[in-house]
Design an enzyme around this catalytic site. Structure first.
Site, PDB file in Angstrom:
ATOM      1  N   GLY A 150       0.825  -1.209   0.000  1.00 39.79           N
ATOM      2  CA  GLY A 150       0.000   0.000   0.000  1.00 39.79           C
ATOM      3  C   GLY A 150       0.855   1.252   0.000  1.00 39.79           C
ATOM      4  O   GLY A 150       2.068   1.182  -0.203  1.00 39.79           O
ATOM      5  N   ASN A 151       0.219   2.393   0.191  1.00 40.02           N
ATOM      6  CA  ASN A 151       0.966   3.656   0.271  1.00 40.02           C
ATOM      7  C   ASN A 151       0.333   4.556   1.336  1.00 40.02           C
ATOM      8  O   ASN A 151      -0.695   4.205   1.919  1.00 40.02           O
ATOM      9  CB  ASN A 151       1.033   4.334  -1.103  1.00 40.02           C
ATOM     10  CG  ASN A 151      -0.327   4.687  -1.642  1.00 40.02           C
ATOM     11  OD1 ASN A 151      -1.038   5.519  -1.076  1.00 40.02           O
ATOM     12  ND2 ASN A 151      -0.717   4.047  -2.737  1.00 40.02           N
ATOM     13  N   ARG A 152       0.961   5.683   1.581  1.00 40.71           N
ATOM     14  CA  ARG A 152       0.548   6.529   2.708  1.00 40.71           C
ATOM     15  C   ARG A 152      -0.576   7.513   2.391  1.00 40.71           C
ATOM     16  O   ARG A 152      -0.869   8.384   3.210  1.00 40.71           O
ATOM     17  CB  ARG A 152       1.748   7.320   3.231  1.00 40.71           C
ATOM     18  CG  ARG A 152       2.784   6.472   3.897  1.00 40.71           C
ATOM     19  CD  ARG A 152       3.825   7.352   4.576  1.00 40.71           C
ATOM     20  NE  ARG A 152       4.984   6.582   4.949  1.00 40.71           N
ATOM     21  CZ  ARG A 152       5.035   5.788   6.018  1.00 40.71           C
ATOM     22  NH1 ARG A 152       3.983   5.687   6.810  1.00 40.71           N
ATOM     23  NH2 ARG A 152       6.129   5.107   6.276  1.00 40.71           N
ATOM     24  N   SER A 153      -1.178   7.425   1.244  1.00 37.71           N
ATOM     25  CA  SER A 153      -2.263   8.365   0.947  1.00 37.71           C
ATOM     26  C   SER A 153      -3.419   8.165   1.940  1.00 37.71           C
ATOM     27  O   SER A 153      -3.857   7.040   2.157  1.00 37.71           O
ATOM     28  CB  SER A 153      -2.766   8.153  -0.478  1.00 37.71           C
ATOM     29  OG  SER A 153      -3.902   8.954  -0.687  1.00 37.71           O
TER      30      SER A 153
END
Ligand code: C5P
Length: 233
Positions: A29-32
């Site tokens: 995943g990512n930090r958005s």
């Protein structure tokens, strides 16, 4: 009350960060946080637009009044965009889409085989959804006439944030690019944002800074201004 500057305009907004599955319990995943995308949806609603929010993974509440569509991975997001964008006036691609996904999704949880070994995970490229929609539009006039991309950029000794933004706008082929500068503590997951809006005709709007809702209002004003007279009937 804000002006209904987007009354009669239909807008599709993608928000949040994609999750790329590895096995039944794990993902990349990512930090958005989805804050900026949700703020865009709020600002578009306040401006009188008909809003479809394609939400990937969000850490914030979805505003009342949007048509909500869920997507998790980049491939699901692509499907959702191609299903919901036709017939709409504006597409805002705000979601943080993973550039890569695991080449293989395991059917069962990846196990620790022994004390010391660890798996090597092979990645493959995800499609660039924004670039694909722009390309597909040349053969499908139902796709939105006004497409907006977002770019998180850092400057370096080869060029400024804006240089990279201009190059990206050209590469993607969309009508407008919202550029923000990112770094360790800038933008991602934060309450505030600093942006610069670039247009395909080479013009640009003055930089704007503030809360994600304030920035979203600026983006919506710019879209309203740029799309005047281009609405579907
Ligand atoms: O190339 P980059 O990831 O910086 O581009 C960001 C813009 O492209 C955003 O609007 C994002 O939503 C979109 N994007 C996409 N598909 C990808 C990667 C990014 O649509 N695979």
């Amino acid at each position: 009350l804000s002006d209904p500057i987007l009354a009669g305009t239909s807008v599709v907004i993608t928000a949040g960060g994609t999750r790329e599955p590895l096995d039944p319990v794990r993902f990349l995943g990512n930090r958005s946080s989805g804050r900026q995308g949700v703020a865009l949806a709020q600002a578009a609603l306040a401006a009188g637009a008909d809003v479809t929010l394609i939400a990937t993974h969000l850490e914030v509440q979805v505003p009342h009044g949007v048509h909500l569509v869920h997507a998790s991975s980049a491939l699901e997001l692509r499907e959702a965009v191609f299903e919901h964008a036709p017939g709409k006036d504006v597409l805002i691609m705000n979601a943080a889409v993973a550039d890569f996904r695991p080449a293989k999704i395991e059917n069962s949880k990846i196990k620790k085989r022994d004390e010391h070994s660890a798996p090597v995970i092979e990645l493959v490229r995800n499609p660039d959804i924004l670039a694909e929609v722009v390309q597909a539009r040349s053969e499908n006039s139902q796709l939105p006439e006004f497409i907006v991309g977002f770019a998180a950029e850092t400057g370096d000794d080869q060029g400024t944030v804006l240089d990279y933004g201009r190059a990206k706008l050209q590469r993607k082929g969309c009508e407008m690019l919202v550029v923000n500068e990112v770094g360790a503590n800038l933008t991602f997951g934060q309450e505030t944002n600093t942006i610069q809006v670039l247009f395909a005709d080479g013009s640009e709007a003055v930089p704007a800074a503030g809360s994600k809702l304030e920035v979203a209002r600026v983006v919506i004003e710019q879209i309203s201004h740029a799309t005047k007279g281009h609405k579907r009937d």
